[in-house]
Structures are given as structure tokens and as C-alpha cells.
Design an enzyme around this catalytic site. Sequence first.
Site, PDB file in Angstrom:
ATOM      1  N   HIS A   1      -8.011  -4.689  -0.044  1.00 51.44           N
ATOM      2  CA  HIS A   1      -6.805  -3.926   0.278  1.00 51.44           C
ATOM      3  C   HIS A   1      -6.245  -4.409   1.623  1.00 51.44           C
ATOM      4  O   HIS A   1      -6.979  -4.724   2.544  1.00 51.44           O
ATOM      5  CB  HIS A   1      -7.141  -2.439   0.362  1.00 51.44           C
ATOM      6  CG  HIS A   1      -5.952  -1.548   0.464  1.00 51.44           C
ATOM      7  ND1 HIS A   1      -5.184  -1.205  -0.620  1.00 51.44           N
ATOM      8  CD2 HIS A   1      -5.382  -0.937   1.522  1.00 51.44           C
ATOM      9  CE1 HIS A   1      -4.208  -0.418  -0.237  1.00 51.44           C
ATOM     10  NE2 HIS A   1      -4.294  -0.233   1.071  1.00 51.44           N
TER      11      HIS A   1
ATOM     12  N   ASP B   1     -10.255  -3.509  -4.421  1.00 52.18           N
ATOM     13  CA  ASP B   1      -9.396  -2.492  -3.823  1.00 52.18           C
ATOM     14  C   ASP B   1      -9.515  -1.216  -4.630  1.00 52.18           C
ATOM     15  O   ASP B   1      -9.409  -1.238  -5.872  1.00 52.18           O
ATOM     16  CB  ASP B   1      -7.949  -2.996  -3.830  1.00 52.18           C
ATOM     17  CG  ASP B   1      -6.974  -2.053  -3.161  1.00 52.18           C
ATOM     18  OD1 ASP B   1      -7.414  -1.038  -2.579  1.00 52.18           O
ATOM     19  OD2 ASP B   1      -5.771  -2.327  -3.218  1.00 52.18           O
TER      20      ASP B   1
ATOM     21  N   SER C   1       0.835  -1.195   0.000  1.00 48.27           N
ATOM     22  CA  SER C   1       0.000   0.000   0.000  1.00 48.27           C
ATOM     23  C   SER C   1       0.877   1.255   0.000  1.00 48.27           C
ATOM     24  O   SER C   1       1.671   1.457  -0.919  1.00 48.27           O
ATOM     25  CB  SER C   1      -0.948  -0.039   1.209  1.00 48.27           C
ATOM     26  OG  SER C   1      -1.851   1.029   1.192  1.00 48.27           O
TER      27      SER C   1
END
Length: 319
Positions: A290, A260, A165
Site C-alpha cells: 500500500h 495491500d 488510497s
Amino acid sequence: MNQTTAATRPPEPDFEALTTEELIAYRDAENRFRASGAARALTGEPDPGAAIEWRELALPGRDLPVRVYRPASTGDGDTARTDLPLVIHVHGGSFVGTAVQCDWTNSHLAVQLPALVVSVEHRLVAPDSPLANAADDGWDVLRHVVEHAAQWGIDPARTAVFGESFGALVSALTAIRAREDGLHLAAQVLVNPAVDVTDTMYDYPSIAEYASSPTRALPQLRLFQRLAVPAGTDARAFSPLYADDLSGLAPALLVVPTQDAVADHGRRYAERLRAAGTSVRLTEYPGARHAFLTLPGVEPQAGAAQAEILAFLRAALAT
């Protein structure tokens, strides 16, 4: 940086209306939970064959904690390894997060590769800490460990960067800086990367589709952008998607969960890397959310992604 044994998770706030004081309070409470024994049901148990410790690095202008994972001694007279490959890891979370939340992933990598994994407890984005700080943290930790390879017991010729991320954004920036500095990387692993922090970061179908479900992603992305690139910042300089030159970078594995909001960031970055001639493998995990890699207790595809990352790094870091 001691891990606590119990904590209560705070309720999710209204990210678009948070004051600075509320953000700091939420960040601290959420990170206490992520570092607690209670969170292990979500984040997974570390590999018992890994030795895990916090260390403090003296970096230019600051001391920075890192969480270090290495294969534990078998206790039968083995001497410490002095030629381990190195993986520099950067955790996700942007304005929240701690390296402890990645103990499951990093301890298993350390044992099964085997390798030394150093996870950067970077300066989270905050009103007084833009993305530039975390980007410097990722780069400075990499350079420090490589420059002191003998002290760390690693082979600097076998080095990879790995992030998730926001951490994948930092890792992608680090890979570009490594090429520009002449520091050789054998691989980069980018999991659910957010690689665009310009005003176009929302202009992707996946953002529209997953703005509010399965998580309330859009308010968090807006808060992240506001904190990460304050007025006057060149957002393109911190957006790997807009880098002028993506050639000559370390071979990349991009891991993209399909449910996501930033899934299209990863897909588009893979396209740009491939067009620049950089070796890239893009793997999508249908139905995964995610941050799924850090949640093996509730995300069934975390194990498969972990296995793919392990195999990719094992091949890239082979002697």
C-alpha cells in the site's frame, strides 16, 4: 505550507487507543516529516523541470491550499502554455498526509505529459472533519479550476482526476459527481483505492491476509472509518462501490498493489465499473505494498506504475 528541511519521524502510535489530542499531535509530527527534506529518500526527488508552488483557493465557505505543478519555462523566450491538460490529484493518508509527499509523482506527470497538476491539500478526516469535507474539497477544487480555465492556462476539455488510497476514494466520488453535474472528465486514475467505508469494508480476503503485515493496516482502517463516517452518516453515499449507477463515468485505470489490505476493494470496484459499461483497466503489481507509488526510494515497482499512469493519461488527454 512551507516545506521544512529536516524533521524526525514520530513513532507509530496505537491507533485504536488514540485520544483526539494524541491524534492531532501525531498527525502534525508525521506531516512535518513527510514535507521534510529527510523524507525525500523515501518519497523521491521532484522532476527539476517542474515549477512547484502552493496556492490558496477561495472556495465556498473556506480557503483551501493546493500544490500546483507545471512545466517550468525553458528560459529561451517561451511563453506560458495556455492549453495544458489538467490533472486534479488527491493525496492519500486519510487522517495524515500532505500533497508534498506526492511531489515525485506529480512533478514528473506535469513535465512529461505535459500538464498542469493541482494537488488538493484536503481537510484530513479528524474528530471534527468527516469524509464529507474531503469529498467536497476534491470536487470544489476541480470545479473551481475548470471554471477559471483561462486563468490557470488549461484546456478544460482535457481533464482527469487521480488519487491514491483515501485520495482515490475522493477521486472516485469526484468522478461520479462530475458525471451527475455534466462536467466532462477524460480519465480517472485510482491507485490502491479504498472504496467501501460501510460495515462491509473489512469483508474481503485481502483484509484478512494483510491486516497486520507488511503494515498494521487494520487498526488504521478502523480509526479511519470511525473518523470518516460518524454516527448518522450514510456510509453508502461515500462508498463508490455501492453507487447505484457507475455507467457513463470517465475511463478508469485502477492500480492495485497485491500486498495491500484494500487490494480487493480495487478489484471489486473494477468489476463493478466493467459491469456498468465504464471502460476500465485493472493492473496489479505483485509484491507491492500500500502507498507504494509515493515511496519510490524503497518500492522498486513505483517507477513502473508511474510509467503506466503517464502512458494512460497521455493517451486519454491527447488533443
